[in-house]
Write a protein that holds these residues in place. Structure first.
Motif, PDB file in Angstrom:
ATOM      1  N   THR A  96       0.803  -1.234   0.000  1.00 20.29           N
ATOM      2  CA  THR A  96       0.000   0.000   0.000  1.00 20.29           C
ATOM      3  C   THR A  96       0.831   1.277   0.000  1.00 20.29           C
ATOM      4  O   THR A  96       0.263   2.368  -0.124  1.00 20.29           O
ATOM      5  CB  THR A  96      -0.918   0.028   1.236  1.00 20.29           C
ATOM      6  N   TRP A  97       2.166   1.156   0.091  1.00 19.13           N
ATOM      7  CA  TRP A  97       2.994   2.351   0.296  1.00 19.13           C
ATOM      8  C   TRP A  97       2.954   3.296  -0.899  1.00 19.13           C
ATOM      9  O   TRP A  97       3.036   2.879  -2.057  1.00 19.13           O
ATOM     10  CB  TRP A  97       4.433   1.946   0.563  1.00 19.13           C
ATOM     11  N   LEU A  98       2.848   4.595  -0.577  1.00 15.27           N
ATOM     12  CA  LEU A  98       2.945   5.692  -1.549  1.00 15.27           C
ATOM     13  C   LEU A  98       3.986   6.661  -1.027  1.00 15.27           C
ATOM     14  O   LEU A  98       3.828   7.231   0.058  1.00 15.27           O
ATOM     15  CB  LEU A  98       1.589   6.394  -1.693  1.00 15.27           C
ATOM     16  N   SER A  99       5.061   6.849  -1.765  1.00 16.81           N
ATOM     17  CA  SER A  99       6.103   7.785  -1.322  1.00 16.81           C
ATOM     18  C   SER A  99       5.594   9.220  -1.421  1.00 16.81           C
ATOM     19  O   SER A  99       4.661   9.521  -2.183  1.00 16.81           O
ATOM     20  CB  SER A  99       7.365   7.624  -2.173  1.00 16.81           C
ATOM     21  N   TYR A 100       6.197  10.098  -0.663  1.00 14.50           N
ATOM     22  CA  TYR A 100       5.834  11.512  -0.754  1.00 14.50           C
ATOM     23  C   TYR A 100       6.059  12.041  -2.165  1.00 14.50           C
ATOM     24  O   TYR A 100       5.252  12.835  -2.683  1.00 14.50           O
ATOM     25  CB  TYR A 100       6.663  12.338   0.233  1.00 14.50           C
ATOM     26  N   GLU A 101       7.143  11.604  -2.797  1.00 15.73           N
ATOM     27  CA  GLU A 101       7.440  12.094  -4.148  1.00 15.73           C
ATOM     28  C   GLU A 101       6.404  11.602  -5.153  1.00 15.73           C
ATOM     29  O   GLU A 101       5.950  12.365  -6.023  1.00 15.73           O
ATOM     30  CB  GLU A 101       8.842  11.666  -4.569  1.00 15.73           C
ATOM     31  N   ASP A 102       6.014  10.331  -5.045  1.00 20.62           N
ATOM     32  CA  ASP A 102       4.984   9.820  -5.955  1.00 20.62           C
ATOM     33  C   ASP A 102       3.626  10.456  -5.657  1.00 20.62           C
ATOM     34  O   ASP A 102       2.823  10.671  -6.584  1.00 20.62           O
ATOM     35  CB  ASP A 102       4.877   8.298  -5.854  1.00 20.62           C
ATOM     36  N   PHE A 103       3.357  10.758  -4.404  1.00 16.36           N
ATOM     37  CA  PHE A 103       2.128  11.484  -4.070  1.00 16.36           C
ATOM     38  C   PHE A 103       2.089  12.825  -4.790  1.00 16.36           C
ATOM     39  O   PHE A 103       1.067  13.191  -5.391  1.00 16.36           O
ATOM     40  CB  PHE A 103       2.044  11.687  -2.564  1.00 16.36           C
ATOM     41  N   SER A 104       3.192  13.540  -4.772  1.00 16.29           N
ATOM     42  CA  SER A 104       3.258  14.811  -5.488  1.00 16.29           C
ATOM     43  C   SER A 104       3.074  14.611  -6.986  1.00 16.29           C
ATOM     44  O   SER A 104       2.337  15.355  -7.649  1.00 16.29           O
ATOM     45  CB  SER A 104       4.601  15.505  -5.231  1.00 16.29           C
ATOM     46  N   ARG A 105       3.731  13.600  -7.527  1.00 16.48           N
ATOM     47  CA  ARG A 105       3.603  13.334  -8.971  1.00 16.48           C
ATOM     48  C   ARG A 105       2.156  13.049  -9.344  1.00 16.48           C
ATOM     49  O   ARG A 105       1.656  13.540 -10.367  1.00 16.48           O
ATOM     50  CB  ARG A 105       4.485  12.142  -9.365  1.00 16.48           C
ATOM     51  N   LEU A 106       1.485  12.247  -8.524  1.00 18.91           N
ATOM     52  CA  LEU A 106       0.097  11.910  -8.826  1.00 18.91           C
ATOM     53  C   LEU A 106      -0.794  13.136  -8.732  1.00 18.91           C
ATOM     54  O   LEU A 106      -1.644  13.368  -9.609  1.00 18.91           O
ATOM     55  CB  LEU A 106      -0.379  10.820  -7.864  1.00 18.91           C
ATOM     56  N   CYS A 107      -0.618  13.938  -7.689  1.00 21.24           N
ATOM     57  CA  CYS A 107      -1.446  15.137  -7.554  1.00 21.24           C
ATOM     58  C   CYS A 107      -1.218  16.108  -8.702  1.00 21.24           C
ATOM     59  O   CYS A 107      -2.167  16.726  -9.208  1.00 21.24           O
ATOM     60  CB  CYS A 107      -1.174  15.812  -6.207  1.00 21.24           C
TER      61      CYS A 107
END
Length: 276
Positions: free
Chosen positions: A184-195
């Motif tokens: 389930t992990w989402l990195s902070y960097e990937d969170f930013s990329r997705l947003c």
């Protein structure tokens, strides 16, 4: 850091901006807007050059309408961040989110990106691979509030054409700390990329996508996110050896292990008397 001759947005509103994920977006979205409007009940700290701050409660309708003026798009992270009493969930997550969507509609906002959660579908088993179109199966009052807002966003798109993307966030932390988070992990960097992709994609209609990184272990078919151009660059696999060394082998029959919602699915009803 992305640079634009002219930022693509005049004004981005981030609710829950004092929290961990709000703080991440406060940095990564800075180049994308002439103005970042930040909202939270907690202190937002020092105001930076292109920021406007509102330390307000989202259940306060008038306050929400005030801060929505002139906003192009909203990233809605605000609300109770974990399980709580129904009254707290009602005020923070349900009433507050209704105020966000209604203010967005009346103020001509183009799109709302909503931080939904794995807990909206937490009672699917970890042995199942599900997509974004399965029936909701909330594992808690918190998860129930997420299903409400997913449906609220659908209503506002179908009736009023207000575009939205609901991101079912898995576990967004600096690194995974247990075996479930390897999926389930989402990195902070990937969170930013997705947003950023939820904002920059020209047309999204109404979408539900999953928020996780490029993990070998995975509960979700995230095909819908491909439309946004989201390509995760981090992986929980990097931490797998550390996680396995530091955590015991779990009982697969335990609800916290059996279900995708983890401990939320295993816990009793929050308002029941607690055992001493």
């Amino acid at each position: 850091m992305t640079e634009f001759n002219t930022p693509p947005f005049d004004n981005i509103l981030i609710t829950g901006a004092a929290g961990a994920l709000g703080s991440v977006l406060r940095e990564s979205l800075r180049p994308y807007a002439r103005t970042l409007t930040l909202s939270d009940r907690a202190s937002l700290g020092e105001r930076r050059d292109n920021e406007v701050h509102f330390e307000r409660d989202l259940a306060d309708r008038d306050a929400v309408f005030e801060m929505m003026k002139g906003v192009d798009v909203v990233i809605h992270l605000g609300g109770a961040p974990r399980e709580n009493t129904f009254q707290v969930i009602l005020d923070s997550n349900i009433v507050g989110s209704y105020n966000i969507f209604e203010a967005a509609r009346q103020c001509g906002v183009k799109r709302v990106v909503y931080a939904s959660s794995v807990h909206a579908i937490g009672f699917y088993e970890c042995t199942q691979t599900i997509d974004a179109n399965v029936p909701q199966r909330p594992d808690s009052l918190y998860g129930l509030s997420k299903t409400f807002v997913e449906n609220l966003s659908r209503y506002y798109f179908d009736k009023f054409g207000l575009e939205s993307v609901c991101v079912r966030i898995g576990s967004c932390f600096p690194k995974p700390v247990d075996r479930r988070m390897l999926a389930t992990w989402l990195s902070y960097e990937d969170f930013s990329r997705l947003c950023i992709r939820t904002l920059m994609t020209p047309s999204v209609g109404h979408m539900i996508v999953y928020g996780n990184s490029d993990n070998s272990a995975n509960f979700w078919d995230n095909t819908e996110a491909g439309y946004l151009g989201y390509r995760p660059q981090d992986s929980a696999d990097t931490f797998a050896a550390e996680v396995y060394a530091n955590t015991p082998s779990p009982d697969p029959r335990h609800p916290a292990v059996k279900y995708q919602g983890g401990s939320f699915a295993a816990d009793g009803h929050f308002e029941d008397p607690k055992a001493n």
